[in-house]
Design an enzyme around this catalytic site. Structure first.
Site, PDB file in Angstrom:
ATOM      1  N   SER A   1      49.247 -31.506 -17.555  1.00  0.00           N
ATOM      2  CA  SER A   1      49.098 -32.014 -18.906  1.00  0.00           C
ATOM      3  C   SER A   1      50.025 -33.220 -19.114  1.00  0.00           C
ATOM      4  CB  SER A   1      49.437 -30.896 -19.879  1.00  0.00           C
ATOM      5  OG  SER A   1      49.339 -31.394 -21.169  1.00  0.00           O
ATOM      6  N   GLY A   2      49.464 -34.306 -19.619  1.00  0.00           N
ATOM      7  CA  GLY A   2      50.266 -35.507 -19.880  1.00  0.00           C
ATOM      8  C   GLY A   2      50.360 -36.422 -18.689  1.00  0.00           C
TER       9      GLY A   2
ATOM     10  N   THR B   1      43.034 -38.097 -19.053  1.00  0.00           N
ATOM     11  CA  THR B   1      42.066 -38.589 -20.038  1.00  0.00           C
ATOM     12  C   THR B   1      42.071 -40.116 -20.048  1.00  0.00           C
ATOM     13  OG1 THR B   1      42.465 -36.612 -21.278  1.00  0.00           O
ATOM     14  CG2 THR B   1      41.389 -38.395 -22.439  1.00  0.00           C
TER      15      THR B   1
ATOM     16  N   ASN C   1      52.260 -33.346 -24.243  1.00  0.00           N
ATOM     17  CA  ASN C   1      51.431 -34.541 -24.429  1.00  0.00           C
ATOM     18  C   ASN C   1      51.022 -34.616 -25.891  1.00  0.00           C
ATOM     19  OD1 ASN C   1      49.561 -36.554 -24.356  1.00  0.00           O
ATOM     20  ND2 ASN C   1      48.244 -35.621 -22.799  1.00  0.00           N
TER      21      ASN C   1
ATOM     22  N   SER D   1      46.953 -34.114 -26.072  1.00  0.00           N
ATOM     23  CA  SER D   1      46.570 -33.256 -24.944  1.00  0.00           C
ATOM     24  C   SER D   1      45.142 -32.741 -25.134  1.00  0.00           C
ATOM     25  CB  SER D   1      47.554 -32.100 -24.890  1.00  0.00           C
ATOM     26  OG  SER D   1      47.218 -31.280 -23.805  1.00  0.00           O
ATOM     27  N   SER D   2      44.356 -32.864 -24.082  1.00  0.00           N
ATOM     28  CA  SER D   2      42.986 -32.349 -24.166  1.00  0.00           C
ATOM     29  C   SER D   2      43.064 -30.834 -24.063  1.00  0.00           C
ATOM     30  CB  SER D   2      42.135 -32.871 -23.013  1.00  0.00           C
ATOM     31  OG  SER D   2      42.410 -34.216 -22.789  1.00  0.00           O
TER      32      SER D   2
ATOM     33  N   GLY E   1      44.795 -29.715 -15.958  1.00  0.00           N
ATOM     34  CA  GLY E   1      45.427 -29.591 -14.642  1.00  0.00           C
ATOM     35  C   GLY E   1      46.085 -28.234 -14.480  1.00  0.00           C
TER      36      GLY E   1
ATOM     37  N   GLU F   1      48.574 -25.434 -14.533  1.00  0.00           N
ATOM     38  CA  GLU F   1      49.598 -25.217 -15.558  1.00  0.00           C
ATOM     39  C   GLU F   1      50.514 -24.074 -15.166  1.00  0.00           C
ATOM     40  OE1 GLU F   1      47.746 -24.733 -19.365  1.00  0.00           O
ATOM     41  OE2 GLU F   1      47.518 -26.893 -19.641  1.00  0.00           O
TER      42      GLU F   1
HETATM   43  N1  LIG Z   1      47.499 -45.739 -17.420  1.00  0.00           N
HETATM   44  C1  LIG Z   1      48.232 -45.537 -18.481  1.00  0.00           C
HETATM   45  N2  LIG Z   1      48.865 -46.573 -19.061  1.00  0.00           N
HETATM   46  C2  LIG Z   1      49.635 -46.379 -20.155  1.00  0.00           C
HETATM   47  N3  LIG Z   1      49.865 -45.172 -20.711  1.00  0.00           N
HETATM   48  C3  LIG Z   1      49.273 -44.100 -20.171  1.00  0.00           C
HETATM   49  C4  LIG Z   1      48.428 -44.239 -19.038  1.00  0.00           C
HETATM   50  N4  LIG Z   1      47.994 -43.014 -18.717  1.00  0.00           N
HETATM   51  C5  LIG Z   1      48.522 -42.170 -19.626  1.00  0.00           C
HETATM   52  N5  LIG Z   1      49.304 -42.819 -20.492  1.00  0.00           N
HETATM   53  C6  LIG Z   1      50.088 -42.237 -21.609  1.00  0.00           C
HETATM   54  O1  LIG Z   1      50.236 -40.874 -21.394  1.00  0.00           O
HETATM   55  C7  LIG Z   1      49.709 -40.098 -22.439  1.00  0.00           C
HETATM   56  C8  LIG Z   1      49.036 -38.849 -21.888  1.00  0.00           C
HETATM   57  O2  LIG Z   1      47.921 -39.164 -21.133  1.00  0.00           O
HETATM   58  P1  LIG Z   1      46.593 -38.301 -21.134  1.00  0.00           P
HETATM   59  O3  LIG Z   1      46.268 -37.839 -22.477  1.00  0.00           O
HETATM   60  O4  LIG Z   1      45.612 -39.027 -20.379  1.00  0.00           O
HETATM   61  O5  LIG Z   1      47.082 -37.077 -20.301  1.00  0.00           O
HETATM   62  P2  LIG Z   1      46.180 -35.915 -19.751  1.00  0.00           P
HETATM   63  O6  LIG Z   1      46.439 -35.860 -18.288  1.00  0.00           O
HETATM   64  O7  LIG Z   1      44.804 -36.066 -20.185  1.00  0.00           O
HETATM   65  O8  LIG Z   1      46.845 -34.658 -20.417  1.00  0.00           O
HETATM   66  P3  LIG Z   1      46.155 -33.327 -20.890  1.00  0.00           P
HETATM   67  O9  LIG Z   1      45.882 -32.526 -19.680  1.00  0.00           O
HETATM   68  O10 LIG Z   1      47.173 -32.733 -21.771  1.00  0.00           O
HETATM   69  O11 LIG Z   1      44.946 -33.712 -21.594  1.00  0.00           O
HETATM   70  C9  LIG Z   1      48.704 -40.982 -23.106  1.00  0.00           C
HETATM   71  O12 LIG Z   1      48.562 -40.655 -24.443  1.00  0.00           O
HETATM   72  C10 LIG Z   1      49.343 -42.355 -22.908  1.00  0.00           C
HETATM   73  O13 LIG Z   1      50.283 -42.579 -23.902  1.00  0.00           O
HETATM   74 MG   LIG Z   2      43.578 -35.120 -21.410  1.00  0.00          MG
END
Ligand SMILES: Nc1ncnc2c1ncn2[C@@H]1O[C@H](COP(=O)(O)OP(=O)(O)OP(=O)(O)O)[C@@H](O)[C@H]1O
Ligand SMILES: [Mg+2]
Length: 1107
Positions: free
Chosen positions: A110-111, A115, A160, A163-164, A390, A392
């Protein structure tokens, strides 16, 4: 100008190694160090073969610009620095050009940025695929589905801010050209427990906060909501606001996105109504109430909230209230109703809220799918993007983590399978011998969980369905029995005594050794969550709602379709959907993005080695590298390989004419690379060890330096030579110009000297010639003079002689004439004396006269009577003749002139003549009148009808008819009167009416007086005693005085045979009745122009001022 960096290979300007496969030595430390080094240099992407490792930068990097999109477009995967765009491009091109369906699997905790990565992939594909109005709409709808799902399915967690809380798999469908046609989204297991309760520091799903912050007052009122978060029990208060997140703005974005995706207004409205209903459900509270029969019973504390929910959803309040108080169980056609105690009522309420929300979410996905589904039935190519939660590992891991980790286990398995499969396929394709590779296969763990007989999920289902008391503990007991011997299952209570003394493993937990690490699960809640129970009374109440969306969300509530079968458990549902997903993924070409979270602080620039190490382990990245490197670490097509290293061998540098493979063979032989280090595939060279590659790279670098020196040397030589040649050429030009100049100067000097010498010589020659000529001339002159003198002497002599001779001849003639004369005179003397003198005189006279007249004939003047010219007299003796002749000629030409006149003209001239006699040199007015013709009748009495009466009264011929001014004797003022002169009378009549005022017979006119000056005044004096004299004389003024006076004179003369007396004097008397008034003409000023003015001075004097 910024230096352009031209990249042709991933190996250029590498920070660390861009591809972990090339890592030497390969161990955890070097792996982490490499990632860290790259991360510190803003290189967030690193490859493991074709897998992309992405480290969350937690700040926006300038590497996703349209320029970057262009840079990566249509480039080979290993051509540029590692990038998510390179992977997207590879996947898209392989889909478009090779017709291979693709899936992009994004994993990480997560984070870690899954996404974001999925959105980057989608936006890249959207940017590079086809364009056009329709295609753009599809793209837009696909992209805009993200904000909608994120609003309803994402929440702030401690890990996050966005977070999705659901798994998402999206198939994007393309046509044969690679233009997007539409898409299908599948969602996995929304974390619905969040709706009713959130851990500390976390929030509920975004949409709740977005509505309350962003909706207008009006809209909130419709939804029966209040803006204050604290009003709602379901909204965790401690972190309602998230830094850097504008819920209100996001609400607008979501509504806009819903509109773009195709939600109708009433659908959007219904969705928000359901959200509001969920929020309000949390505010329903229960209190205990005891019944007489001793059963526990609950009662709703404040029914107001319930009432509003019922209004919102269109449910009968009593129905819902009953559903919260009773539970009906049907068994064998028998219905048993039991009351719910307070705890059960709360459970029922929360179950309803969770169900309502999670069903709404699934409905949203279905609705989006309806909008974005491809409209055609043609065969489609598919690119799937999987953004799933992912792996956890929390402190307290429950059913959700178990499910999530199971999913990740499955993904790892498919990853291993596909990677190995691909590797194997490549070896076969390239004709390289396949040797077995040692790696950890997690199939055994998958089996532990999903095995239909002995799997944990099967146990859980069995436990849930079993009659009798079922608790989480009975479930654990069962597990302890069945899985005790499994090497990846650990439990304190299992039959296996291995963990009896493991204090880190509490009694109510079991631990699974996942491929990515050990995870301990709290067994509490497993049964409940797996059952996912919603009391039938509630689902039936929901089905009865008039709100069409809510009704549709609870189809099982329809009593007609009552189904006594238990619904499938959450675990088995998930297992089934994971199985479908896996099946789906297996048919596609996989592309992996492994997301890594560099720190727990959501902060940029921090790289926590321990955290990253942990993720590397559970993501199995080292494993991944090992699998990739199992046979050969590096492989490359022959052409780019030869192109890159051809400078290392004389035969291949600068050009290799044969096939690339032969070139590479020659190259590798020349470099003496041991044979076991590489293998030749059909189209690729396989290098076993990265060391070999780096050796090649080092050699290449060295050689490039040498080449650079060589190029520099040649360039310098060329530059110097060019410069030298240029200088040489310039020198020649300058020299030639200088020579030309010097020669020119020299020539000019010689030329001017020659001219001077020449001029001197010419002068000298000329002077010599002149001297000679002068001498010659003098000689000639002397000769001429001498000759002249000589001729003169001769001539004079001759003249003298001739004169002498002539004198003699003349003397002879004279003597002869005298002699003859004397002879004649002697003979005729007697006749001559009598007649000769008179005859000669007459003859001479006659000749002179003749000549005079002939000359006069030519000198005659013009025939104009006023021409005074006359030729001068030629002979004195003709003086009187000459005068007489002039007179006769004048009379003759006057007669000639007169003869031309008609009778009328004659009359006019007579009158003019008369006027001349009367007034010439007497009246100053006269000369002006000479040129004016006498018209007489200035007033046309007969033609003007106004004067008809006057015309009738006068039957005689009118000689003068004119307007005159009659001077008033009293004041000298003038009055206009018509003046008529007929044969016998003078008449004065009124000008306007034509009435006759006075009539005087001509015989009664005594005289006419006027001044000698330039005025038109005249007085008509009447004879004393005559008939008209009573009124007195008339003093008149006329513009035609001369004409009037002349005509009056002539008429009087012809009628009375008496000459009318015309007196011209500047002072005369006028008889006015009894008085005599003196009219005196004086010289006046010109202030009234040329008009004379008349003024009465006194009784006896009228003064006329004539200018
Ligand atoms: N390539 C990137 N460039 C800039 N910031 C990023 C990038 N990827 C992620 N982030 C930052 O990290 C934060 C978390 O990313 P994201 O929501 O994609 O995580 P995730 O892996 O989908 O988490 P979860 O499993 O909780 O959904 C985003 O809100 C953004 O602020
Ligand atoms: Mg996500």
């Amino acid at each position: 100008m910024a230096k352009m960096e031209v990249k042709t290979s991933l190996l250029d300007n590498m920070i660390g190694v861009g591809d972990m496969v090339l890592l030497e030595p390969l161990d955890e430390d070097s792996f982490i160090n490499n990632l860290k080094k790259r991360y510190d240099h803003n290189e967030v992407y690193t490859y493991i073969g074709s897998v992309v490792i992405s480290i969350n930068p937690y700040r926006s990097l300038p590497i996703y610009t349209p320029e970057k999109v262009e840079e990566y477009r249509n480039r080979n995967f290993y051509e540029l620095s590692p990038h998510i765009f390179a992977l997207s491009d590879e996947a898209y091109r392989s889909l478009r050009d090779q017709d291979k369906d693709q899936c992009i699997l994004i994993t990480g905790e997560s984070g870690a940025g899954k996404t974001e990565a999925s959105k980057l992939v989608m936006s890249y594909v959207a940017a590079v695929c086809g364009k056009g109005a329709e295609v753009n709409q599809v793209k837009e709808q696909l992209l805009q589905s993200n904000p909608v799902l994120e609003a309803f399915g994402n929440a702030k967690t401690v890990r996050n801010d966005n977070s999705s809380r659901f798994g998402k798999y999206m198939d994007i469908e393309f046509d044969f050209k690679g233009d997007p046609l539409g898409g299908v989204i599948s969602n996995y297991l929304l974390e619905k427990s969040r709706v009713v309760k959130q851990p500390r520091g976390e929030r509920n799903f975004h949409i709740f906060y977005q509505i309350l912050s962003g909706a207008s007052e009006d809209f909130l009122c419709k939804l029966k909501l209040e803006r204050d978060f604290s009003r709602y029990n379901y909204l965790g208060l401690d972190s309602a606001k998230v830094n850097g997140v504008d819920d209100a703005a996001n609400f607008r974005t979501v509504r806009n996105a819903m509109q773009i995706v195709g939600f109708m207004d009433h659908e959007t409205q219904s969705v928000f109504e359901v959200v509001a209903a969920v929020l309000k459900l949390g505010n329903i509270e229960f209190k205990p109430e005891s019944r007489v029969n001793g059963l526990d019973e609950s009662k709703i504390k404040d029914k107001n909230e319930l009432k509003e929910i019922c209004e919102l959803t269109g449910i009968d309040q009593s129905v819902l209230e009953r559903a919260f108080s009773f539970r009906t169980v049907e068994a064998k056609q028998e219905k048993v109703s039991t009351t719910l105690n307070v705890a059960q009522a709360y459970y029922a309420r929360d179950a309803l809220a969770k169900n309502l929300y999670s069903r709404l979410f699934s409905w949203l996905v279905t609705r989006i799918n309806e909008s974005i589904k491809a409209q055609t039935k043609v065969r489609k190519k598919v690119m799937g993007v999987l953004d799933i939660y992912g792996f956890e590992i929390f402190e307290d891991n429950s059913f959700e983590q178990f499910i999530i980790n199971y999913c990740n286990e499955k993904l790892q398995q498919i990853f291993i399978e596909l990677t190995l499969k691909e590797e194997q396929e490549e070896y076969i394709r390239e004709g390289i011998e396949w040797t077995h590779i040692e790696y950890f296969n997690n199939a055994i763990i998958c089996d532990l969980i999903e095995n239909n007989q002995t799997g944990i999920l099967a146990m859980l289902d069995e436990e849930c369905l079993r009659p009798g008391t079922v608790t989480d503990d009975t479930f654990l007991e069962k597990l302890n029995q069945v899985c005790a011997t499994h090497q990846h299952f650990e439990s304190r209570m299992s039959k296996c005594s291995r963990f009896l003394n493991d204090t880190t493993l509490p009694h109510s937990c079991f631990r699974i050794q996942h491929y990515a690490g050990k995870v301990m699960y709290q067994v509490e809640g497993f049964v409940d969550k797996n059952n996912d129970l919603l009391y039938r009374d509630l689902s039936q109440a929901m089905w009865k709602a008039s709100h069409s969306l809510i009704k549709a969300l609870f189809p099982e509530g329809n009593p007609a379709k009552i189904n006594l079968k238990r619904p499938p458990t959450a675990g088995s549902q998930f297992k089934a959907s994971v199985a479908t997903l896996m099946k789906n993924l297996q048919t596609k070409n996989p592309n992996y993005i492994r997301c890594i979270k560099p720190n727990d602080k959501k902060a940029a620039h921090i790289f926590n080695d321990a955290l990253v190490c942990h993720q590397i382990r559970y993501l199995g990245l080292l494993e991944n590298v090992r699998v990739r490197r199992a046979g050969y670490a590096f492989r490359q097509m022959y052409e780019p390989c030869l192109e890159r290293y051809k400078m290392l061998c004389k035969q291949t540098w600068p050009h290799w004419r044969g096939p690339a493979r032969a070139g590479v063979e020659v190259l590798f032989n020349e470099l003496e690379i041991p044979e076991e280090e590489f293998s030749f595939g059909r189209s690729k060279i396989f290098i076993r060890n990265p060391r070999t590659l780096f050796k090649l790279e080092d050699l290449r670098k060295q050689r490039l330096e040498d080449l650079a020196t060589l190029i520099e040397k040649i360039y310098r030589g060329w530059k110097c030579r060019t410069r030298f040649l240029l200088m040489k050429k310039s020198q020649i030009v300058i020299a030639s110009w200088y020579r030309r100049y010097a020669q020119q100067k020299k020539y000019q000097k010689i030329k001017s000297s020659a001219i001077i010498v020449q001029s001197y010589i010419r002068g000298w020659k000329a002077r010599k010639l002149l001297r000679e000529l002068k001498h010659q001339k003098r000689c000639n002159e002397a000769a001429t003079i001498i000759a002249a003198y000589w001729h003169g002497t001769q001539a004079r002599r001759e003249l003298k002689r001739l004169k002498e001779e002539a004198r003699r001849k003349h003397a002879v003639a004279v003597i002869w004439a005298y002699w003859l004369g004397l002879k004649v005179r002697r003979e005729y003397r007697k006749f001559f004396r009598a007649n000769a003198g008179r005859k000669i005189y007459e003859f001479t006279l006659q000749r002179l006269m003749q000549k005079y007249f002939l000359e006069m004939k030519n000198k005659m003047p013009s025939l104009s009577p006023i021409d005074k010219n006359w030729p001068a007299r030629p002979y004195l003796f003709l003086d009187s003749t000459h005068k007489e002749l002039k007179r006769i000629f004048h009379l003759w030409r006057c007669k000639k002139y007169r003869d031309q006149f008609t009778d009328q003209q004659k009359l006019i001239y007579e009158e003019k003549l008369e006027a001349s006699e009367l007034f010439k040199d007497k009246k100053a007015l006269y000369p002006a009148s000479v040129g004016q013709p006498f018209q007489g009748a200035y007033l046309e009495i007969s033609k003007n009808p106004k004067y008809k009466k006057l015309k009738d009264a006068v039957d005689e011929k009118i000689i003068i008819a004119e307007v005159v001014n009659k001077i008033n004797r009293a004041n000298g003022k003038a009055t206009s009167r018509i003046f008529l002169l007929t044969k016998n009378n003078v008449l004065l009549a009124d000008q306007k009416s034509g009435n006759i005022k006075s009539e005087v017979p001509l015989g009664d006119v005594a005289k006419v007086s006027m001044s000698s000056q330039n005025d038109g005044f005249f007085a008509v004096h009447l004879k004393e005693g005559s008939g008209a004299a009573g009124k007195g004389d008339f003093l008149l003024s006329s513009d035609h005085l001369i004409e009037m006076a002349t005509k009056l004179y002539r008429t009087t003369l012809s009628q009375t045979k008496q000459k009318l007396n015309i007196e011209i004097s500047d002072e005369f008397l006028v008889q006015f009745r009894q008085d005599k008034v003196c009219v005196k003409f004086i010289q006046g000023s010109q202030k009234n122009g040329n008009i004379p003015t008349c003024k009465r001075k006194n009784n006896r004097l009228l003064e006329v001022a004539v200018p």
